[in-house]
Write a protein that holds these residues in place. Structure first.
Motif, mmCIF file in Angstrom:
data_model
loop_
_atom_site.group_PDB
_atom_site.id
_atom_site.type_symbol
_atom_site.label_atom_id
_atom_site.label_comp_id
_atom_site.label_asym_id
_atom_site.label_seq_id
_atom_site.Cartn_x
_atom_site.Cartn_y
_atom_site.Cartn_z
ATOM 1 N N LEU A 4 44.909 33.244 39.243
ATOM 2 C CA LEU A 4 43.698 32.624 38.468
ATOM 3 C C LEU A 4 43.295 33.512 37.372
ATOM 4 N N ASP A 5 43.474 34.762 37.210
ATOM 5 C CA ASP A 5 42.876 35.647 36.130
ATOM 6 C C ASP A 5 43.671 36.747 36.237
ATOM 7 N N TYR A 6 43.877 37.482 34.773
ATOM 8 C CA TYR A 6 44.625 38.798 34.742
ATOM 9 C C TYR A 6 43.890 39.560 33.722
ATOM 10 N N ARG A 7 43.899 40.900 33.920
ATOM 11 C CA ARG A 7 43.416 41.701 32.872
ATOM 12 C C ARG A 7 44.530 43.023 32.602
ATOM 13 N N ALA A 8 44.577 43.374 31.281
ATOM 14 C CA ALA A 8 45.397 44.439 30.866
ATOM 15 C C ALA A 8 44.554 45.623 30.994
ATOM 16 N N GLN A 9 44.967 46.605 31.543
ATOM 17 C CA GLN A 9 44.746 48.048 31.737
ATOM 18 C C GLN A 9 43.179 47.798 32.009
ATOM 19 N N PRO A 10 42.623 47.370 33.182
ATOM 20 C CA PRO A 10 41.336 47.011 33.278
ATOM 21 C C PRO A 10 40.690 48.344 33.982
ATOM 22 N N PHE A 11 41.216 49.148 34.376
ATOM 23 C CA PHE A 11 40.602 50.428 35.007
ATOM 24 C C PHE A 11 41.498 51.387 35.168
ATOM 25 N N ARG A 12 41.181 52.763 35.743
ATOM 26 C CA ARG A 12 42.050 53.778 36.005
ATOM 27 C C ARG A 12 41.465 54.431 37.094
ATOM 28 N N PHE A 13 42.431 54.848 37.966
ATOM 29 C CA PHE A 13 42.277 55.666 39.213
ATOM 30 C C PHE A 13 42.381 57.064 38.736
ATOM 31 N N GLU A 14 41.313 57.863 39.570
ATOM 32 C CA GLU A 14 41.390 59.384 39.322
ATOM 33 C C GLU A 14 41.094 59.778 40.734
ATOM 34 N N PHE A 15 41.964 60.716 41.208
ATOM 35 C CA PHE A 15 42.052 61.153 42.518
ATOM 36 C C PHE A 15 42.750 62.481 42.700
ATOM 37 N N TYR A 71 45.518 57.601 36.860
ATOM 38 C CA TYR A 71 46.427 56.638 36.661
ATOM 39 C C TYR A 71 45.660 55.184 35.987
ATOM 40 N N ILE A 72 46.288 54.794 35.017
ATOM 41 C CA ILE A 72 45.667 53.605 34.442
ATOM 42 C C ILE A 72 46.660 52.378 34.585
ATOM 43 N N ALA A 73 45.987 51.468 35.405
ATOM 44 C CA ALA A 73 46.629 50.319 35.895
ATOM 45 C C ALA A 73 47.109 49.504 34.725
ATOM 46 N N ASP A 74 48.478 48.886 34.529
ATOM 47 C CA ASP A 74 48.952 48.134 33.713
ATOM 48 C C ASP A 74 48.311 46.661 33.766
ATOM 49 N N CYS A 75 48.087 46.178 34.755
ATOM 50 C CA CYS A 75 47.727 44.829 34.815
ATOM 51 C C CYS A 75 47.056 44.878 36.251
ATOM 52 N N ALA A 76 45.967 43.979 36.320
ATOM 53 C CA ALA A 76 45.213 43.416 37.557
ATOM 54 C C ALA A 76 45.214 41.945 37.425
ATOM 55 N N ARG A 77 45.470 41.473 38.791
ATOM 56 C CA ARG A 77 45.815 39.974 38.742
ATOM 57 C C ARG A 77 44.895 39.392 39.781
ATOM 58 N N LEU A 78 43.972 38.288 39.635
ATOM 59 C CA LEU A 78 43.465 37.703 40.961
ATOM 60 C C LEU A 78 44.189 36.549 41.005
ATOM 61 N N LEU A 79 44.734 36.447 42.267
ATOM 62 C CA LEU A 79 45.712 35.448 42.809
ATOM 63 C C LEU A 79 44.793 34.316 43.331
ATOM 64 N N ALA A 80 45.743 33.009 43.189
ATOM 65 C CA ALA A 80 44.836 31.914 43.922
ATOM 66 C C ALA A 80 44.814 32.004 45.466
ATOM 67 N N ASN A 81 45.259 33.019 46.017
ATOM 68 C CA ASN A 81 44.907 33.119 47.657
ATOM 69 C C ASN A 81 43.646 34.179 47.722
ATOM 70 N N GLY A 82 43.152 34.441 46.687
ATOM 71 C CA GLY A 82 41.891 35.643 46.740
ATOM 72 C C GLY A 82 42.424 37.080 46.625
ATOM 73 N N GLN A 83 43.649 37.402 46.606
ATOM 74 C CA GLN A 83 44.082 38.580 46.610
ATOM 75 C C GLN A 83 43.965 39.254 45.184
ATOM 76 N N VAL A 84 43.574 40.396 45.099
ATOM 77 C CA VAL A 84 43.713 41.347 43.917
ATOM 78 C C VAL A 84 44.969 41.923 43.888
ATOM 79 N N GLU A 85 45.921 41.885 42.919
ATOM 80 C CA GLU A 85 47.199 42.548 42.842
ATOM 81 C C GLU A 85 47.029 43.594 41.633
ATOM 82 N N VAL A 86 47.486 44.854 41.677
ATOM 83 C CA VAL A 86 47.349 45.874 40.647
ATOM 84 C C VAL A 86 49.129 45.881 40.515
ATOM 85 N N VAL A 87 49.526 45.868 39.289
ATOM 86 C CA VAL A 87 51.023 45.642 38.972
ATOM 87 C C VAL A 87 51.224 46.953 37.927
ATOM 88 N N GLU A 88 52.249 47.507 38.138
ATOM 89 C CA GLU A 88 52.754 48.723 37.237
ATOM 90 C C GLU A 88 54.151 48.074 36.503
#
Length: 189
Positions: free
Chosen positions: A17-28, A37-54
């Motif tokens: 449904l939507d995607y964002r390039a480097q939308p956020f970073r994790f610090e832990f 860690y800076i996510a390369d991509c985050a995707r909102l899928l049609a089934n409602g799931q959020v997917e972080v992609v490296e």
């Protein structure tokens, strides 16, 4: 270039449904070490799931134990938030060659303008043809074959129709509506 290939795929994939390039970073902190860690991509899928992609060129970077540990921690954080996490290799984004060429062709037509009336014509043609609808049927419904194919590709990027990209695109390529039949009227409004 690998991330760009992923973004082109996201634009064409009707399950995204939507995607964002480097939308956020994790610090832990893990075992006393600070990770960023800076996510390369985050995707909102049609089934409602959020997917972080490296995205990686190949598996070499994944052999580094520190980097692998960081990705494992990010995957766990994603699971805790109810998100998906996955690593995609360059070879997955470019193979098979026919599929990659089709993704590029469809994505290159994303800016082709179409009207609500075009959407109605295409969805009506798909409805008339049922499961046997083809790109040729869609183009014919729009009048001009070349312009009709370009509009159909723009409609795929807009998530109105799905064109089978597994074989070279032709008039015989299978086409289906993305939305269930009950909601087709909502698409043209």
């Amino acid at each position: 270039m690998n991330e760009l290939a992923l973004f082109h795929l996201c634009e064409v994939d009707t399950d995204v449904l939507d995607y964002r390039a480097q939308p956020f970073r994790f610090e832990f902190v893990d075992d006393g070490q600070i990770y960023r860690y800076i996510a390369d991509c985050a995707r909102l899928l049609a089934n409602g799931q959020v997917e972080v992609v490296e995205v990686k060129s190949d598996r070499r970077a994944l052999r580094d134990p520190d980097y692998a540990r960081k990705l494992q921690a990010v995957a766990e954080l994603c699971r805790e938030m109810g998100w998906l996490f996955r690593t995609v290799l360059r070879e997955e984004l470019i193979q098979p060659k026919v599929w990659r060429e089709n993704v590029h062709l469809v994505q290159s037509n994303k800016s082709v303008r179409f009207e609500s009336s075009h959407t109605y014509q295409v969805l009506a043609a798909i409805d008339r043809c049922g499961e046997g609808a083809t790109l040729g049927d869609v183009a014919a419904a729009l009048g001009d074959h070349r312009a009709g194919e370009a509009i159909a590709m723009a409609m795929m990027v807009a998530r109105i129709i799905h064109i089978d990209l597994s074989a070279p695109l032709s008039s015989d390529s299978a086409v289906r509506a993305v939305c269930p039949k009950a909601s087709l009227l909502e698409v043209v409004r």
